[in-house]
Design a protein around this motif. Structure first.
Motif, short mmCIF file in Angstrom:
data_model
loop_
_atom_site.label_atom_id
_atom_site.label_comp_id
_atom_site.label_asym_id
_atom_site.label_seq_id
_atom_site.Cartn_x
_atom_site.Cartn_y
_atom_site.Cartn_z
N THR A 15 -4.78 10.18 -7.32
CA THR A 15 -3.70 9.55 -6.55
C THR A 15 -3.50 10.28 -5.23
OG1 THR A 15 -2.65 8.80 -8.58
CG2 THR A 15 -1.28 8.83 -6.62
N ALA A 16 -3.58 11.61 -5.25
CA ALA A 16 -3.34 12.40 -4.04
C ALA A 16 -4.38 12.16 -2.96
CB ALA A 16 -3.30 13.89 -4.40
N GLU A 17 -5.58 11.74 -3.34
CA GLU A 17 -6.64 11.54 -2.34
C GLU A 17 -6.84 10.07 -1.99
OE1 GLU A 17 -9.95 13.43 -4.29
OE2 GLU A 17 -10.37 11.66 -5.50
N ALA A 18 -5.86 9.22 -2.32
CA ALA A 18 -6.04 7.79 -2.11
C ALA A 18 -4.74 7.12 -1.67
CB ALA A 18 -6.51 7.14 -3.42
N VAL A 19 -4.90 5.92 -1.14
CA VAL A 19 -3.79 4.98 -1.08
C VAL A 19 -4.03 4.01 -2.22
CG1 VAL A 19 -3.35 5.22 1.40
CG2 VAL A 19 -4.86 3.39 0.58
N ILE A 20 -2.94 3.50 -2.77
CA ILE A 20 -3.02 2.59 -3.90
C ILE A 20 -2.56 1.21 -3.45
CG2 ILE A 20 -2.32 2.17 -6.29
CD1 ILE A 20 -3.79 4.86 -5.91
N VAL A 21 -3.38 0.21 -3.73
CA VAL A 21 -3.07 -1.18 -3.38
C VAL A 21 -2.34 -1.83 -4.55
CG1 VAL A 21 -4.09 -3.45 -2.94
CG2 VAL A 21 -4.98 -1.43 -1.77
N HIS A 22 -1.27 -2.54 -4.23
CA HIS A 22 -0.49 -3.29 -5.22
C HIS A 22 -0.23 -4.70 -4.68
CE1 HIS A 22 0.73 0.59 -7.09
NE2 HIS A 22 0.86 1.00 -5.85
N ARG A 42 -7.69 2.68 -3.72
CA ARG A 42 -7.79 2.45 -5.17
C ARG A 42 -6.81 1.36 -5.58
NH1 ARG A 42 -8.77 8.76 -6.08
NH2 ARG A 42 -11.02 8.61 -6.33
N LEU A 43 -7.17 0.69 -6.67
CA LEU A 43 -6.31 -0.36 -7.19
C LEU A 43 -6.62 -0.59 -8.66
CD1 LEU A 43 -8.18 -3.20 -7.43
CD2 LEU A 43 -8.09 -2.92 -4.97
N ASP A 44 -5.72 -1.27 -9.32
CA ASP A 44 -5.96 -1.66 -10.71
C ASP A 44 -5.87 -3.17 -10.82
OD1 ASP A 44 -3.00 -2.32 -11.82
OD2 ASP A 44 -2.90 -0.54 -10.55
N ALA A 45 -6.59 -3.71 -11.78
CA ALA A 45 -6.60 -5.16 -12.00
C ALA A 45 -6.49 -5.42 -13.49
CB ALA A 45 -7.90 -5.76 -11.46
N TRP A 46 -6.00 -6.61 -13.82
CA TRP A 46 -5.92 -6.98 -15.23
C TRP A 46 -7.30 -6.81 -15.86
CZ3 TRP A 46 -2.41 -10.67 -18.04
CH2 TRP A 46 -1.09 -10.55 -17.59
N THR A 47 -7.34 -6.17 -16.97
CA THR A 47 -8.61 -5.86 -17.64
C THR A 47 -9.38 -7.12 -17.99
OG1 THR A 47 -7.48 -3.93 -18.53
CG2 THR A 47 -9.59 -4.52 -19.53
N VAL A 87 0.86 -1.18 0.00
CA VAL A 87 0.00 0.00 0.00
C VAL A 87 0.90 1.23 0.00
CG1 VAL A 87 -1.83 1.24 1.22
CG2 VAL A 87 -1.71 -1.27 1.36
N ASN A 88 0.72 2.08 -1.01
CA ASN A 88 1.48 3.33 -1.06
C ASN A 88 0.66 4.39 -1.77
OD1 ASN A 88 1.94 2.93 -3.89
ND2 ASN A 88 3.71 1.64 -3.42
N ASP A 89 1.33 5.46 -2.18
CA ASP A 89 0.61 6.56 -2.85
C ASP A 89 1.05 6.72 -4.31
OD1 ASP A 89 3.15 7.54 -2.46
OD2 ASP A 89 2.53 9.31 -1.35
N ARG A 90 1.54 5.63 -4.89
CA ARG A 90 2.01 5.68 -6.28
C ARG A 90 1.19 4.73 -7.16
NH1 ARG A 90 6.24 4.96 -3.11
NH2 ARG A 90 6.62 2.82 -3.77
N ALA A 91 0.91 5.19 -8.36
CA ALA A 91 0.21 4.36 -9.33
C ALA A 91 1.01 4.34 -10.63
CB ALA A 91 -1.18 4.92 -9.60
N ASP A 92 0.82 3.29 -11.38
CA ASP A 92 1.48 3.22 -12.69
C ASP A 92 1.00 4.36 -13.57
OD1 ASP A 92 2.82 0.96 -11.86
OD2 ASP A 92 1.50 -0.43 -12.92
N GLU A 93 1.88 4.81 -14.43
CA GLU A 93 1.61 5.92 -15.33
C GLU A 93 0.34 5.69 -16.14
OE1 GLU A 93 2.75 9.67 -16.56
OE2 GLU A 93 3.94 8.40 -15.26
#
Length: 147
Positions: free
Chosen positions: A40-47, A81-86, A26-32
């Motif tokens: 991104t600024a208002e969330a933590v990002i799950v990886h 927030r998070l991203d998943a394989w489409t 868990v951090n504050d960075r997301a892939d480009e």
């Protein structure tokens, strides 16, 4: 990248009776190209959320996501927030059952296969909103950082 996250204290290990059963970063960075700078600024990002399949169905993932939400609230962030394989619709279904919503599919500026963007309000895990999950006495989530 993984080593950096561990040493930065961004990676957490779920344990059950002393055995590692899952991990989450868990951090504050997301892939480009995935989330906007404002998002991104208002969330933590799950990886890299991974649960040992021997423990599937024991709500380990739910506990780790609740931990991410607690981190978000401690950092005064509104969202997890998070991203998943489409193409991984089973994973999409998992996140939807976990209370996330599909925010959108990232546009063509995003690189890589993980362009399905999910989000959930960090305060939606609070006991007043969602009943507290019973935790086993021997279950913990601890930092993976060596320090």
């Amino acid at each position: 990248m993984v080593g950096r996250a561990v040493h930065a204290g961004e990676t957490w290990i779920a344990e059950d009776r002393g055995e590692s059963v899952g991990t989450i970063t868990v951090n504050d960075r997301a892939d480009e190209g995935l989330w906007t700078p404002c998002e991104t600024a208002e969330a933590v990002i799950v990886h890299y959320m991974i649960v040992d399949l021997r423990f599937a169905g024991n709500r380990i993932g739910s506990q780790m996501l609740a931990h991410a939400a607690a981190l978000a609230r401690a950092r005064h962030r509104t969202w997890v927030r998070l991203d998943a394989w489409t193409t991984n619709t089973d994973l999409h279904d998992y996140y939807l059952r976990a209370g996330f919503r599909l925010a959108r599919l990232a546009g063509p500026e995003a690189s890589g296969p993980s362009t399905a963007l999910f989000e959930r309000r960090a305060d939606s895990w609070l006991p007043a909103v969602v009943p507290r999950l019973p935790l086993q006495a021997d279950s913990v989530i601890r930092s993976a950082s060596p320090s």
